[in-house]
Design a protein around this motif. Structure first.
Motif, PDB file in Angstrom:
ATOM      1  N   GLU A 199      13.748  21.935 147.679  1.00 16.97           N
ATOM      2  CA  GLU A 199      13.239  21.137 148.817  1.00 16.97           C
ATOM      3  C   GLU A 199      12.455  19.942 148.281  1.00 16.97           C
ATOM      4  OE1 GLU A 199      12.358  22.291 152.556  1.00 16.97           O
ATOM      5  OE2 GLU A 199      12.666  24.459 152.282  1.00 16.97           O
ATOM      6  N   ASP A 200      11.674  20.206 147.231  1.00 13.37           N
ATOM      7  CA  ASP A 200      10.980  19.124 146.525  1.00 13.37           C
ATOM      8  C   ASP A 200      11.510  19.101 145.095  1.00 13.37           C
ATOM      9  OD1 ASP A 200       9.336  17.530 145.038  1.00 13.37           O
ATOM     10  OD2 ASP A 200       7.470  18.549 145.580  1.00 13.37           O
ATOM     11  N   VAL A 201      12.243  18.033 144.777  1.00 12.55           N
ATOM     12  CA  VAL A 201      12.996  17.974 143.515  1.00 12.55           C
ATOM     13  C   VAL A 201      12.089  18.129 142.289  1.00 12.55           C
ATOM     14  CG1 VAL A 201      12.961  15.449 143.180  1.00 12.55           C
ATOM     15  CG2 VAL A 201      14.978  16.770 142.483  1.00 12.55           C
ATOM     16  N   ASP A 247       9.863  23.403 141.165  1.00 10.16           N
ATOM     17  CA  ASP A 247      10.805  24.520 141.027  1.00 10.16           C
ATOM     18  C   ASP A 247      10.502  25.667 142.009  1.00 10.16           C
ATOM     19  OD1 ASP A 247      12.608  23.585 139.217  1.00 10.16           O
ATOM     20  OD2 ASP A 247      11.887  24.761 137.517  1.00 10.16           O
ATOM     21  N   ASP A 248       9.289  25.675 142.557  1.00 16.75           N
ATOM     22  CA  ASP A 248       8.933  26.747 143.496  1.00 16.75           C
ATOM     23  C   ASP A 248       9.548  26.537 144.874  1.00 16.75           C
ATOM     24  OD1 ASP A 248       7.476  27.937 141.524  1.00 16.75           O
ATOM     25  OD2 ASP A 248       5.565  27.037 142.133  1.00 16.75           O
ATOM     26  N   MET A 299      22.900  26.522 139.873  1.00 24.45           N
ATOM     27  CA  MET A 299      21.794  27.200 139.199  1.00 24.45           C
ATOM     28  C   MET A 299      21.462  26.556 137.856  1.00 24.45           C
ATOM     29  SD  MET A 299      23.388  30.557 137.381  1.00 24.45           S
ATOM     30  CE  MET A 299      23.594  31.621 138.783  1.00 24.45           C
ATOM     31  N   GLN A 300      20.309  26.957 137.330  1.00 23.52           N
ATOM     32  CA  GLN A 300      19.907  26.512 136.007  1.00 23.52           C
ATOM     33  C   GLN A 300      20.782  27.228 134.970  1.00 23.52           C
ATOM     34  OE1 GLN A 300      15.735  27.311 135.228  1.00 23.52           O
ATOM     35  NE2 GLN A 300      15.509  25.209 134.486  1.00 23.52           N
ATOM     36  N   ALA A 301      21.238  26.497 133.949  1.00 24.37           N
ATOM     37  CA  ALA A 301      22.095  27.092 132.916  1.00 24.37           C
ATOM     38  C   ALA A 301      21.438  28.335 132.310  1.00 24.37           C
ATOM     39  CB  ALA A 301      22.383  26.064 131.831  1.00 24.37           C
ATOM     40  N   GLU A 302      20.126  28.295 132.153  1.00 24.72           N
ATOM     41  CA  GLU A 302      19.398  29.396 131.517  1.00 24.72           C
ATOM     42  C   GLU A 302      19.468  30.690 132.322  1.00 24.72           C
ATOM     43  OE1 GLU A 302      18.625  26.316 131.353  1.00 24.72           O
ATOM     44  OE2 GLU A 302      18.290  25.999 129.228  1.00 24.72           O
ATOM     45  N   GLU A 303      19.863  30.606 133.599  1.00 23.84           N
ATOM     46  CA  GLU A 303      19.885  31.805 134.450  1.00 23.84           C
ATOM     47  C   GLU A 303      21.293  32.314 134.709  1.00 23.84           C
ATOM     48  OE1 GLU A 303      16.152  32.070 137.148  1.00 23.84           O
ATOM     49  OE2 GLU A 303      17.263  30.280 137.783  1.00 23.84           O
TER      50      GLU A 303
END
Lengths: 259, 259
Positions: free
Chosen positions: A192-194, A197-198, A243-247
């Motif tokens: 929602e807010d770039v 991350d929360d 998604m983030q690559a790390e996840e």
């Protein structure tokens, strides 16, 4: 139908050796049928300038002349693809690397010249995907790894957008598999807010999509990505995930996009 | 057992566009199961010098440091392999290009450093050939096209001699196929007088081999090639043929080497 994960990574991961190795380890750990699509990376431009090939860009997009096509064929289908495959093999993941020419897996048509002629760039469509051979490879328990190079079936290779290859493969293979299409990014997903991350949006569907657009939560670069995602869902792809690559090993991470 | 032709071409054909296209057309016309192995060519050295990578040679053999390995991976497994595949596809030959890392098809061990350390060069053996996956690909009616790049299974790619890849593939696949191994050359085959194409030796076998050696008809560079051929025959390869690339579609051309 058997599940199939189609996962796309871009230059941000390709260019960062430790991030790439960590991603490939996580990718190897994912069970079941899966396909990896990788983009290019800065190394093509770096090598190109050493070889006297200067990147010819138009609005952030590369114009592909013959020398540039040779360059990206070498770097994407050769250097990057074979190193990714070798690193996956080291993780006991039976990866097999491809361009679209191999096994006639993906045919493309040259992008028509309008205001700009992008040169030797291929546009792909569902009908250009060789689902018979790809499913044959998956039945041999191989893990296809696609570089963003396709061909026209008449001897011409094309530089092709990796995001589009991923979505077209996902749509075409949905006739035989229950496909989840995953785009790996630097951020946790759609936010929602770039900058925060929360503020991850856990799910986007046809019901909340319009209100998220109206509130401005989804804007700019994310809009075409979501349009592509809904197009895939309308062509029987079961789910799209950003998604983030790390996840990547966490099957519930990121933003799930469903109908 | 089904017949299988394993055909090797070298840099002399790769470097000559019209000769290569003509060869690929003839290769496409060969019926039945077949595998192509291609070597490198001058283009790697030419690109290398543009990129500031100078070829480091020892007695005519390239020493492969990391930069050179990247170069040959790009050129052999990328540029040459994908263009060969695309040109074969244009002839309705369902070619699929590989390095040894792809599908773990060929594992190699690093050549031990003796008087000379050849660097990132892999030696291949029959045990390193993944006959199960290769026969699976042939059963899908695909035509494998190998570039001379292998891997160690632990993430390291290796530069590898294409002649040796061809013979090792032939020996390993002889457990499931009736293999004919074909080396394409500039000359019509093994000649009694190397400057006279009319002196072609049509057949070499264990009975006439020694007398041909003693008469001096077989000497110099041809000796190790014939030793390799007899080694293949001793490992159940049905026949080895040395022929001119231009005659590949003629199944009786060149010099036949049999037990």
């Amino acid at each position: 139908m058997k599940p199939l994960k189609i996962i796309k990574i871009g230059g941000n991961i390709i260019d960062d050796t430790s991030r790439l190795l960590s991603f490939l380890k996580d990718f190897s750990a994912i069970s079941g049928a899966k396909i990896l699509i990788h983009g290019g990376g800065k190394i093509a431009s770096e090598l190109g300038s050493k070889m006297g090939i200067t990147a010819n860009m138009h609005e952030g997009r590369r114009i592909t002349d013959e020398a540039t096509l040779d360059l990206v064929t070498m770097v994407y289908a050769g250097l990057i693809n074979k190193n990714v495959v070798a690193k996956l093999q080291a993780q006991n993941c039976n990866a097999m690397g491809f361009s679209g020419a191999d096994g006639n897996l993906i045919t493309a048509t040259r992008r028509p010249a309008k205001e700009v002629d992008y040169g030797l760039v291929g546009d792909v469509a569902i009908s250009g995907v060789n689902t018979k051979v790809i499913s044959g490879l998956l039945n041999l328990e191989l893990i296809p790894v696609f570089s963003p190079i396709t061909h026209d079936g008449k001897g011409q290779l094309y530089n092709t957008n990796a995001d589009t290859i991923a979505s077209v493969l996902a749509m075409a293979l949905s006739e035989m598999f229950e496909v989840e299409l995953i785009y790996c990014f630097d951020k946790k997903g759609v936010l929602e807010d770039v900058n925060n991350d929360d503020t991850l949006i856990k799910e986007i569907n046809t019901r909340n999509y319009n209100s998220l657009k109206e509130s401005g939560a989804i804007a700019d670069g994310m809009l075409p990505k979501l349009e592509t995602a809904f197009q895939a869902l309308n062509h029987h792809v079961k789910a799209v995930r950003i998604m983030q690559a790390e996840e990547v090993a966490n099957s519930n991470a990121g933003t799930l996009i469903v109908k």
